[in-house]
Design a protein around this motif. Structure first.
Motif, short mmCIF file in Angstrom:
data_model
loop_
_atom_site.label_atom_id
_atom_site.label_comp_id
_atom_site.label_asym_id
_atom_site.label_seq_id
_atom_site.Cartn_x
_atom_site.Cartn_y
_atom_site.Cartn_z
N ALA A 1 -5.39 55.92 131.27
CA ALA A 1 -4.05 55.89 131.85
C ALA A 1 -3.11 54.98 131.05
CB ALA A 1 -4.12 55.43 133.30
N LEU A 2 -3.67 53.92 130.45
CA LEU A 2 -2.86 52.98 129.68
C LEU A 2 -2.63 53.45 128.24
CD1 LEU A 2 -4.40 49.58 130.85
CD2 LEU A 2 -2.20 50.56 131.53
N ALA A 3 -3.39 54.43 127.80
CA ALA A 3 -3.32 54.87 126.40
C ALA A 3 -1.92 55.30 125.96
CB ALA A 3 -4.33 55.99 126.15
N PRO A 4 -1.13 56.02 126.80
CA PRO A 4 0.21 56.40 126.35
C PRO A 4 1.13 55.21 126.09
CG PRO A 4 -0.49 57.79 128.18
CD PRO A 4 -1.48 56.68 128.09
N ARG A 5 0.87 54.07 126.73
CA ARG A 5 1.73 52.90 126.56
C ARG A 5 1.23 51.97 125.47
NH1 ARG A 5 2.80 50.06 132.17
NH2 ARG A 5 4.13 48.86 130.75
N PHE A 6 -0.07 52.02 125.17
CA PHE A 6 -0.65 51.12 124.17
C PHE A 6 -1.35 51.97 123.13
CE2 PHE A 6 -0.45 48.85 128.19
CZ PHE A 6 0.22 47.68 127.83
N ALA A 7 -0.79 51.99 121.93
CA ALA A 7 -1.28 52.90 120.90
C ALA A 7 -2.74 52.66 120.56
CB ALA A 7 -0.41 52.75 119.64
N ARG A 8 -3.16 51.40 120.59
CA ARG A 8 -4.54 51.11 120.22
C ARG A 8 -5.53 51.80 121.15
NH1 ARG A 8 -6.01 46.82 117.03
NH2 ARG A 8 -3.93 47.13 116.21
N LEU A 9 -5.17 51.92 122.42
CA LEU A 9 -6.07 52.55 123.39
C LEU A 9 -6.10 54.07 123.25
CD1 LEU A 9 -5.30 50.52 126.63
CD2 LEU A 9 -7.16 50.18 124.99
N ALA A 10 -5.17 54.62 122.50
CA ALA A 10 -5.18 56.07 122.30
C ALA A 10 -6.33 56.51 121.41
CB ALA A 10 -3.85 56.51 121.69
N ASP A 11 -6.91 55.58 120.67
CA ASP A 11 -8.03 55.90 119.80
C ASP A 11 -9.33 55.90 120.61
OD1 ASP A 11 -10.28 55.51 117.85
OD2 ASP A 11 -8.61 55.56 116.44
N GLU A 12 -10.05 57.01 120.54
CA GLU A 12 -11.29 57.13 121.32
C GLU A 12 -12.30 56.06 120.96
OE1 GLU A 12 -15.16 60.06 121.72
OE2 GLU A 12 -13.34 60.82 120.76
N ARG A 13 -12.31 55.65 119.65
CA ARG A 13 -13.28 54.65 119.23
C ARG A 13 -13.01 53.29 119.86
NH1 ARG A 13 -12.16 56.26 113.13
NH2 ARG A 13 -10.13 56.52 114.17
N VAL A 14 -11.76 52.95 120.07
CA VAL A 14 -11.42 51.70 120.74
C VAL A 14 -11.83 51.77 122.20
CG1 VAL A 14 -9.51 50.21 121.47
CG2 VAL A 14 -9.54 51.16 119.16
N ARG A 15 -11.56 52.90 122.85
CA ARG A 15 -11.97 53.05 124.25
C ARG A 15 -13.48 52.97 124.39
NH1 ARG A 15 -8.28 57.34 124.09
NH2 ARG A 15 -9.95 58.87 124.36
N LEU A 16 -14.20 53.54 123.43
CA LEU A 16 -15.66 53.47 123.47
C LEU A 16 -16.13 52.02 123.38
CD1 LEU A 16 -18.50 54.65 123.41
CD2 LEU A 16 -18.23 55.00 120.94
N ARG A 17 -15.54 51.25 122.46
CA ARG A 17 -15.93 49.85 122.33
C ARG A 17 -15.67 49.09 123.63
NH1 ARG A 17 -12.91 48.47 116.61
NH2 ARG A 17 -14.15 49.84 115.26
#
Length: 322
Positions: free
Chosen positions: A231-247
């Motif tokens: 849900a936060l990914a559209p506001r924070f570009a770093r979270l749009a990357d699946e690899r960051v979310r996985l970490r």
């Protein structure tokens, strides 16, 4: 929800109805068992089973293979859970303790049947966890949130086996303590003493139900962490990357598992949740600092991305060279 495991969904609906009925019982029935309202345990268990059954029903819908095995494993969990709730509710109707009760041959037989249902339930949940580890789920962050949640939930359920051991006082009495009660939720203090509102957890000693609760609800918490990140990914570009979310999901899973171990260890040492000693506070601080450092590192280290277009200067040089 059409692809969700239907027996588990139906069981969740029945538990929602039971939760409503037992809530009424809490208001109109003033009987108590072991210092707690007689309908408090069926109410807590029914609410917990609503969340647990719906979580498993959803997870089973994600299996691309082994769906038939998953259906049978889910149905096994449903049948065992229903049997446990029938026994717990039946004992409440009788005004008797459902857990650790060997006061009469009937009470002992019902408790033994409940113990069998718990083992069957845990075995079915283990089979589902194995299937989830073998499943190829496209989004890796989602896959690991579900897998880690299922493993921690299994560990949380397993803490129930710690409760059936006789306490030191019961061993001193020859294995059967107060009126044929064998086993306890509390550690260092008798069951039925001062307790927290709503949860009923002991406030003067350890309580193994805390770790049991924390572990079991990893099934909901860890997927919820992933939903928040998405849900936060559209506001924070770093979270749009699946690899960051996985970490971040893996870090959250490790932190949650650490918290589960910590509260279980605290209870086994006879400490109330809000009366930790220095060792417990130090362990909690180390866990919090390690988690914060890991999150900072995961967000600071940008994962390698696809190569971008050539810089303007390089393009100009190429044009001049031509």
């Amino acid at each position: 929800m059409s692809s969700w495991h239907r027996p588990l969904v139906a069981f969740a609906a029945s538990m929602a109805l039971l939760a409503a009925l037992t809530a009424v019982g809490l208001v109109v029935d003033d009987r108590t068992v072991a210092g707690s309202p007689v309908w408090f345990k069926p109410f807590k268990f029914s609410v917990s089973f609503v969340a647990y059954a719906l979580s498993l029903a959803w997870m089973l819908s994600l299996l691309p293979r082994f769906r038939r095995i998953g259906w049978w494993a889910g149905t096994t969990v449903m049948v065992a859970s229903a049997a446990e709730m029938v026994l717990i509710t039946g004992q409440a109707l009788r005004g008797r303790r459902s857990h650790f009760n060997h006061e009469t041959p009937l009470d002992s037989a019902l408790y033994d049947a409940m113990a069998v249902s718990v083992v069957v339930l845990w075995s079915g949940a283990l089979a589902i966890a194995v299937l989830l580890f073998r499943a190829r789920i496209a989004d890796r962050a989602s896959a690991w949130a579900i897998r880690c949640g299922s493993v921690v939930a299994l560990a949380g359920a397993a803490t129930g086996f710690l409760m059936v051991r006789p306490t030191d006082e019961q061993r001193a009495a020859g294995g059967a303590g107060d009126a044929g009660i064998v086993g306890a939720h509390a550690v260092g203090v008798p069951d039925g003493g001062p307790s927290m509102p709503v949860t009923g957890w002991a406030t003067t000693g350890g309580d193994l139900r805390i770790g049991h609760f924390v572990g079991m609800h990893a099934l909901q918490v860890l997927p919820l962490v992933l939903l928040v990140l998405a849900a936060l990914a559209p506001r924070f570009a770093r979270l749009a990357d699946e690899r960051v979310r996985l970490r971040l999901v893996l870090i959250a899973s490790a932190a949650y598992a650490g918290a589960f171990v910590l509260v279980t260890w605290q209870a086994l040492r006879g400490q109330a949740l809000f009366r930790p000693d220095g060792i417990t506070l130090t362990a909690a601080a180390v866990l919090a600092l390690a988690t914060a450092a890991a999150v900072a590192a995961a967000l600071r280290t940008a994962p390698p991305g696809p190569p971008g277009p050539p810089a303007a200067e390089d393009a100009d040089r190429a044009e001049v060279a031509v």
